[in-house]
Design an enzyme around this catalytic site. Structure first.
Site, mmCIF file in Angstrom:
data_model
loop_
_atom_site.group_PDB
_atom_site.id
_atom_site.type_symbol
_atom_site.label_atom_id
_atom_site.label_comp_id
_atom_site.label_asym_id
_atom_site.label_seq_id
_atom_site.Cartn_x
_atom_site.Cartn_y
_atom_site.Cartn_z
ATOM 1 N N ILE A 91 0.856 -1.176 0.000
ATOM 2 C CA ILE A 91 0.000 0.000 0.000
ATOM 3 C C ILE A 91 0.899 1.235 0.000
ATOM 4 O O ILE A 91 1.799 1.344 0.839
ATOM 5 C CB ILE A 91 -0.940 -0.025 1.214
ATOM 6 C CG1 ILE A 91 -1.869 -1.233 1.072
ATOM 7 C CG2 ILE A 91 -1.733 1.265 1.321
ATOM 8 C CD1 ILE A 91 -2.585 -1.604 2.314
ATOM 9 N N LEU A 92 0.660 2.098 -0.957
ATOM 10 C CA LEU A 92 1.497 3.300 -1.061
ATOM 11 C C LEU A 92 1.107 4.284 0.037
ATOM 12 O O LEU A 92 -0.084 4.515 0.278
ATOM 13 C CB LEU A 92 1.326 3.923 -2.452
ATOM 14 C CG LEU A 92 1.957 3.085 -3.563
ATOM 15 C CD1 LEU A 92 1.399 3.491 -4.931
ATOM 16 C CD2 LEU A 92 3.478 3.207 -3.547
ATOM 17 N N ASN A 106 -3.790 2.020 -10.614
ATOM 18 C CA ASN A 106 -3.512 0.652 -10.153
ATOM 19 C C ASN A 106 -4.387 -0.310 -10.944
ATOM 20 O O ASN A 106 -5.502 0.025 -11.331
ATOM 21 C CB ASN A 106 -3.877 0.543 -8.671
ATOM 22 C CG ASN A 106 -3.673 -0.852 -8.112
ATOM 23 O OD1 ASN A 106 -2.616 -1.461 -8.291
ATOM 24 N ND2 ASN A 106 -4.681 -1.377 -7.434
ATOM 25 N N THR A 107 -3.849 -1.501 -11.164
ATOM 26 C CA THR A 107 -4.693 -2.558 -11.707
ATOM 27 C C THR A 107 -4.906 -3.601 -10.622
ATOM 28 O O THR A 107 -3.967 -3.969 -9.900
ATOM 29 C CB THR A 107 -4.114 -3.155 -13.008
ATOM 30 O OG1 THR A 107 -5.012 -4.141 -13.475
ATOM 31 C CG2 THR A 107 -2.727 -3.738 -12.824
ATOM 32 N N HIS A 108 -6.158 -4.041 -10.478
ATOM 33 C CA HIS A 108 -6.553 -4.905 -9.363
ATOM 34 C C HIS A 108 -7.394 -6.064 -9.889
ATOM 35 O O HIS A 108 -8.337 -5.842 -10.667
ATOM 36 C CB HIS A 108 -7.356 -4.076 -8.345
ATOM 37 C CG HIS A 108 -7.795 -4.877 -7.163
ATOM 38 N ND1 HIS A 108 -6.946 -5.169 -6.111
ATOM 39 C CD2 HIS A 108 -8.970 -5.494 -6.884
ATOM 40 C CE1 HIS A 108 -7.593 -5.912 -5.243
ATOM 41 N NE2 HIS A 108 -8.819 -6.126 -5.686
#
Ligand code: GAR
Length: 195
Positions: A91-92, A106-108
């Protein structure tokens, strides 16, 4: 030409899809650096393409914010105008998000808001979901809560394992991520809050 930084933690098949797309002469974006929180296998894709790759390890810093600041320094040094988290399994921190969002996506591997977090494919199977998929979204200060840009769905097959389902999701994910980055670079997809 939009300059992109890609962040990964694993094998980097989404990174590879972006690198392959960016190698095409008409692609409107350029990958300027690839970063990781660990010695990710996928960094090899960057090295093979002659693109600077760096590792910034959280354990080398006193806090998550300090780690994020070091990551931000690397990205700023490459003058990236878009940061793509493509399998970064951290987590950024808030300071990093505040600096780059909404130029931070982001890709999730789920249809958000369903199944946020680090085990999205496993969680979808455990919940008995009939459908799941992939979401490309802007990162905000929550966990997988930012504005959705694009989604693609896949039907879950009876008896499918987590690895099998994740691979079928990735088959949709790679082209969806490439298309989303292309559209952001062309300006045909506007990031929220970006004129
Ligand atoms: C991708 O499916 C990505 O959505 C997922 O990790 C995979 C990376 O694959 N990310 C997360 O689960 C983040 N919560 P790759 O290394 O082959 O591109």
């Amino acid at each position: 030409m939009l300059k992109i930084a890609v962040l990964i933690s694993g094998g980097g098949s989404n990174l590879k899809a972006l690198l392959d797309a960016a190698a095409e002469p008409d692609f409107p974006a350029q990958i300027v650096c690839v970063g990781s929180d660990t010695d990710a296998d996928g960094l090899e894709h960057a090295r093979a393409a002659g693109i600077p790759a760096f590792v910034v390890r959280p354990r080398d810093f006193g806090s998550r914010e300090d780690w994020g600041a070091a990551l931000a320094d690397e990205i700023r040094a490459h003058d990236a105008g878009l940061v793509v988290s493509a399998g970064l399994m951290r987590i950024l921190p808030a300071g990093f998000v505040r600096e780059f969002s909404p130029r931070l996506i982001n890709t999730h591997p789920a249809l958000l808001p369903a199944f946020p977090g680090a085990h999205a494919v496993r969680d979808a199977l455990a919940a008995g979901a009939a459908r799941t998929g992939v979401t490309v979204h802007v990162i905000d200060e929550g966990v997988d809560t930012g504005p959705v840009l694009r989604q693609a769905a896949v039907d879950v097959r009876p008896g499918e394992t987590e690895a099998e389902l994740h691979e079928r999701i990735k088959q949709l994910e790679r082209p969806l991520l490439v298309q989303t980055v292309r559209d952001i670079a062309l300006g045909t997809l506007r990031l929220p809050g970006v004129g």
